[in-house]
Design an enzyme around this catalytic site. Structure first.
Site, PDB file in Angstrom:
ATOM      1  N   SER A 105       0.834  -1.200   0.000  1.00 15.85           N
ATOM      2  CA  SER A 105       0.000   0.000   0.000  1.00 15.85           C
ATOM      3  C   SER A 105       0.865   1.245   0.000  1.00 15.85           C
ATOM      4  O   SER A 105       2.045   1.207   0.353  1.00 15.85           O
ATOM      5  CB  SER A 105      -0.882   0.002   1.260  1.00 15.85           C
ATOM      6  OG  SER A 105      -1.498   1.253   1.480  1.00 15.85           O
ATOM      7  N   TYR A 128      -1.954  -1.045  10.778  1.00 16.58           N
ATOM      8  CA  TYR A 128      -2.110  -1.443   9.373  1.00 16.58           C
ATOM      9  C   TYR A 128      -0.921  -0.995   8.535  1.00 16.58           C
ATOM     10  O   TYR A 128      -0.380  -1.761   7.730  1.00 16.58           O
ATOM     11  CB  TYR A 128      -3.408  -0.849   8.816  1.00 16.58           C
ATOM     12  CG  TYR A 128      -3.610  -1.059   7.340  1.00 16.58           C
ATOM     13  CD1 TYR A 128      -4.123  -2.260   6.844  1.00 16.58           C
ATOM     14  CD2 TYR A 128      -3.313  -0.049   6.419  1.00 16.58           C
ATOM     15  CE1 TYR A 128      -4.321  -2.457   5.481  1.00 16.58           C
ATOM     16  CE2 TYR A 128      -3.509  -0.243   5.050  1.00 16.58           C
ATOM     17  CZ  TYR A 128      -4.002  -1.441   4.592  1.00 16.58           C
ATOM     18  OH  TYR A 128      -4.196  -1.630   3.252  1.00 16.58           O
TER      19      TYR A 128
END
Length: 333
Positions: free
Chosen positions: A225, A238
């Site tokens: 990401s 995360y």
């Protein structure tokens, strides 16, 4: 004299035959060019191709369903066109019910691959839509629900996929847990453990158990990401798992390269998936999700499908240890 005439007739016949052969390909090429001219792709403005914020307030219990989002994400259900690039390949995709995993599953099937998808049991409605789409392409579609936090399940997942598909040569570790927390003080050990096991332990268990099945030419793809490069303050746990994903891709690529197994990662920017509406973003952030990209909108899973295909295809054979970004102009990676 008769011999001469016959010889001339024969040579003339041969010449005519050669001329005909020459003309036919020319006519064929002309027809092909005409068909190509009539089959051109229209340009699409990326700033207006998909919905822009503001989005309506909406929330779902984790992990959420794409089918209940407004607007519904585009995974390439109607738009992705295959060309046989993965014919005969066998893929296992975690998080294959929605998001990039679903987009990859649809694209892989349309490129000729058989596909097994894993998903959390409550995501069954979305998963069955994917299974139907895969079967519509005449490919094997295997549904393997379960909790990736369980090591025994991850081992069984690989074994079941290998048996059902009669082989494995593409592993896509895409499933992830994302929950927003304003402060590290708000994250319990249980929540932290849940994120780590889903995002980091599961790929470790899956890849470890899949390796004995993978032959030279096989591929492993991780979904990292933009958070690996530019973490948001409210995604403390995360974001670090996405940085770890980027790192394991680069490490494994060096380790497995000599065995002929390629390992790469995909790093999305803000993409419209159930992660956002099931606790992955604050309501204020959700309403303006993707507004800070160059296009003023979030990306759609369908816009990343071709990246997963390219990383799995044989013509990407020199790509390993690389992270492929699709961030809408935010510059990461």
């Amino acid at each position: 004299m008769e011999k001469t005439i016959n010889r001339r007739k024969i040579l003339a016949g041969i010449g005519a035959g050669i001329a005909a052969l020459t003309i036919k390909p020319s006519l064929s090429n002309a027809n092909n060019l005409e068909m190509e001219a009539n089959d051109t792709m229209d340009l699409e403005d990326p700033t207006t191709k998909y919905p822009k914020p503001p989005f309506e307030e909406q929330s779902q219990p984790w992990p959420g369903l794409a089918s209940k989002m407004n607007p519904k994400p585009d995974h390439g259900e109607k738009s992705y066109k295959g060309s046989g690039r993965l014919k005969g390949r066998k893929a296992l995709i975690t998080g294959g019910d929605s998001g990039m995993g679903r987009a990859a599953a649809i694209a892989y099937a349309r490129e000729g691959a058989d596909v097994a998808i894993n998903y959390y049991p409550t995501e069954e409605p979305d998963a069955q839509e994917v299974i139907t789409l895969i079967k519509a392409e005449g490919r094997k579609a295997i549904a393997l629900p379960g909790d990736l936090r369980d090591e025994a399940f991850c081992k069984k997942l690989v074994d079941d996929a290998f048996t059902a598909l009669n082989g494995l040569d593409i592993i896509v570790c895409n499933a992830a847990r994302q929950q927003t927390h304003a402060s590290i003080l708000d994250i319990s050990t249980e929540q932290f453990d849940w994120t780590m096991k889903t995002n980091i332990y599961a790929p470790f268990w899956i890849i470890k158990n899949a390796l004995p099945h993978l032959q030279p030419g096989s591929v492993i793809i991780g979904t990292t990401s933009e958070q690996a490069y530019d973490p948001s303050p409210d995604l403390y746990d995360y974001a670090q798992t996405k940085a770890a994903t980027m790192n394991y891709v680069k490490s494994l690529a060096k380790q497995l390269g000599p065995k002929g197994i390629r390992v790469n990662g995909v790093a999305p920017g803000p993409i419209w998936t159930p992660l956002q509406v099931s606790g992955g973003a604050t309501m204020e952030k959700l309403k303006q999700f993707g507004s800070d990209t160059a296009f003023g909108r979030p990306g759609q899973p369908a816009e990343l499908a071709s990246i997963y295909v390219q990383l799995a295809a044989n013509d990407g054979s020199f790509a390993t240890g690389n992270i492929y970004g699709s961030g809408g102009g935010k510059g990461q990676p």
